[in-house]
Write an enzyme that holds these catalytic residues in place. Structure first.
Site: not given
Ligand code: FBP
Length: 552
Positions: A81, A145, A176, A202-203, A205
């Protein structure tokens, strides 16, 4: 291209590096720290990573650069993300690469890890990079992803690396993706490919953190963006005095984002998934908890309020997880077709009643119909319930409404309850990075190249002491295997970086816990306002409340 005034101004912003990385590449030397062991399951992790396990942590310092001079061709990918600051990781990496030798090359593989498999890339030059400095988004090369985890994929990546003469690959991603970076590093070392692999944390979250990594990038900007919006809503609520706002914020699993927003805005209610799980709270208990606040505020004449709901909440409710597991079982294989062929919702409802255990059906039965239907209609390609699509902000608003109706009938509650619902997620993932994220990300990228130049592989770029001014930040690297343990994933034991959940005995949660009863009844809202990029450092360079409390 039409540029907004802010975008033009941000192009000129010079991100701050840690003091030890300032003054030029020739003056960066390396200091070895202690050898490392994994956080758990040492024997298993050591056996799985014989070439990259147990290496030393390292710190950069000012001194003569003793790294070997050689031409570097580095590939970089963005994974998962979006998170504000990703562009600056690439800019920092590029600047360090070119400052070391203008003949060095940086290739960006497009669309995430699949770009490395498909050999879909772009070669960066100054003009390309300059158009993305200090901007949000991942559009510089895109993200994806796809997981890089199979031997077959690694063979293809090795071929692609050989074709371009890659000396290193930088993977910018979450837990991951960095787990996969460690596995790829081990593969590259075991096969003597000469390709180093470095990760960057990165994230938005915030769940990639541990004793070494103080924060993942993007968390600062995303939470500040959500907090601005929540503060604005609080002010609207306090002006109109007629709505309860239920606001869901992103965070696929852990509740760090919700907690940080609560610390910034002091809402009446903020649910924390990790606490819900620890206390084994039911949906009904959660709805009662929120209804208590609504009732107490109504008794003071305040028929308005704000409740923050973390995106991942329902997975932490034990009875809900049990329901999801049974639904996945109920619709496994051809039973999905049987279910889909039923003529209407009442026939489907009957199928569900007959298929679920009595306990699971009891939970299903208290859900509002729109949630019941979401559980069965919106499924992922494997047929599983897509929990992230459940509108939990509406679910709890609806359940609280029912609780209040019962309390009204019993004569204990006399207020009015009108709701508004919001979901803040994508609004924050591509914002212009705050000064903190712009500086942190640039430093992570610059530092990643220093790790490459000094020959490290299987390391995460590490910049710490982040609650202090950038001058005092400490740059270095940490073997990714140090952060790993073995967990059960899809029926198999896998080496993975441990995901950081909210710690209920940690200072950020403790601070929230000590104040939330007051916030639940009084109107103690705080209004953080928009991210500031220019002005006094105490306004513009402030980091998160979470980090400040953790480092107190
Ligand atoms: P990452 O863990 O890859 O950083 O992404 C987190 C996130 O932003 C979450 O907060 C959210 O649940 C998810 O990605 C949404 O991504 P997508 O639109 O690909 O489902």
């Amino acid at each position: 291209m039409n540029l907004s005034p802010l975008q033009q101004a941000r192009y000129a912003y010079k991100p701050k590096l840690p003091g030890m990385l300032r003054g030029g590449i020739a003056e960066i030397s390396v200091q070895d720290g202690a050898a490392t062991i994994s956080v758990a399951d040492q024997d298993k992790i050591k056996a799985l990573f014989p070439n990259t396990y147990g290496k030393n942590e390292i710190t950069f310092k000012k001194g003569t650069n003793t790294s070997e001079a050689r031409k570097q061709v580095v590939g970089v990918i963005l994974s998962g993300g979006q998170a504000p600051g990703g562009h600056n990781v690439i800019c920092g990496l590029y600047d360090a690469i070119k400052a070391t030798d203008s003949n060095n090359v940086l290739l960006g593989f497009k669309g995430g890890p699949s770009g490395l498999i498909d050999d879909d890339y772009v070669e960066f030059d100054d003009a390309f990079i300059d158009a993305y400095r200090n901007t949000g988004g991942f559009d510089i090369i895109g993200s994806g992803r796809t997981k890089l985890e199979t031997e077959e994929q690694f063979k293809i990546v090795t071929e692609v690396a050989r074709k371009h003469g890659l000396t290193a690959i930088v993977i910018i991603g979450g837990d991951d993706s960095n787990t996969n970076a460690a596995v790829l590093a081990e593969y590259m070392a075991a096969n003597n490919t000469g390709v180093q692999v470095i990760g960057c944390p990165k994230t938005i979250d915030g769940d990639l953190k541990n004793e070494d990594i103080e924060a993942s990038f993007g968390f600062d900007t995303a939470t500040k963006t959500y907090s601005e919006l929540i503060g604005n809503i609080e002010r609207d609520a306090n002006s109109a005095k007629k709505y309860w706002h239920f606001i869901k914020v992103m965070g696929r699993s852990a509740s760090h984002v919700a907690l940080e927003c609560a610390l910034e805005t002091q809402p009446n209610i903020c649910l924390i998934g990790e606490e819900v799980a620890a206390r084994k709270m039911s949906l009904s208990a959660i709805a009662d908890y929120i209804a208590d606040s609504v009732e107490k505020r109504a008794a003071n004449g305040d028929n308005f309020g704000v409740a923050i709901i973390p995106e991942g909440i329902v997975e932490f409710v034990p009875e809900f997880s049990m329901l999801i597991a049974e639904i996945n079982e109920l619709l496994a294989g051809s039973k999905t077709d049987e279910f889909n062929a039923l003529p209407d919702w009442s026939a489907k409802h009957e199928f569900i009643r007959n298929g679920l255990s009595a306990d699971a059906f009891k939970v299903f039965d208290i859900l509002p119909q729109f949630v019941q239907q979401q559980l069965f209609l919106e499924r992922d390609p494997h047929g599983n319930v897509q929990v992230s699509l459940i509108e939990s902000e509406k679910l709890f608003a609806e359940m609280v409404k029912e609780k209040l109706a019962a309390r009204k009938a019993a004569g204990t509650y006399k207020g009015k309850f009108s709701t508004q619902h919001h979901f803040f997620g994508y609004e924050g993932r591509c914002a212009f990075p705050s000064n903190f994220d712009a500086d942190y990300c640039y430093s992570l990228g610059y530092n990643a190249f220093m790790l490459i130049q000094y020959g490290y592989t299987g390391y995460l770029s590490k910049v710490s002491n982040l609650s202090k001014p950038a001058e005092e930040w400490v740059a270095g690297g940490m073997p990714i295997t140090k952060m790993m343990n073995v967990e059960r994933r899809n029926g198999e034991d896998k080496p993975v970086i441990r995901k950081a959940l909210v710690e209920l005995d940690g200072k950020p949660f403790k601070y929230f816990e000590a104040n939330r009863e007051k916030w639940a009844v009084e109107t103690a809202f705080t209004y953080p306002g928009a991210i500031q990029y220019y002005g006094p450092a105490e306004v513009c360079d402030l980091t998160t409340r979470t980090l400040a409390l953790e480092k107190e």
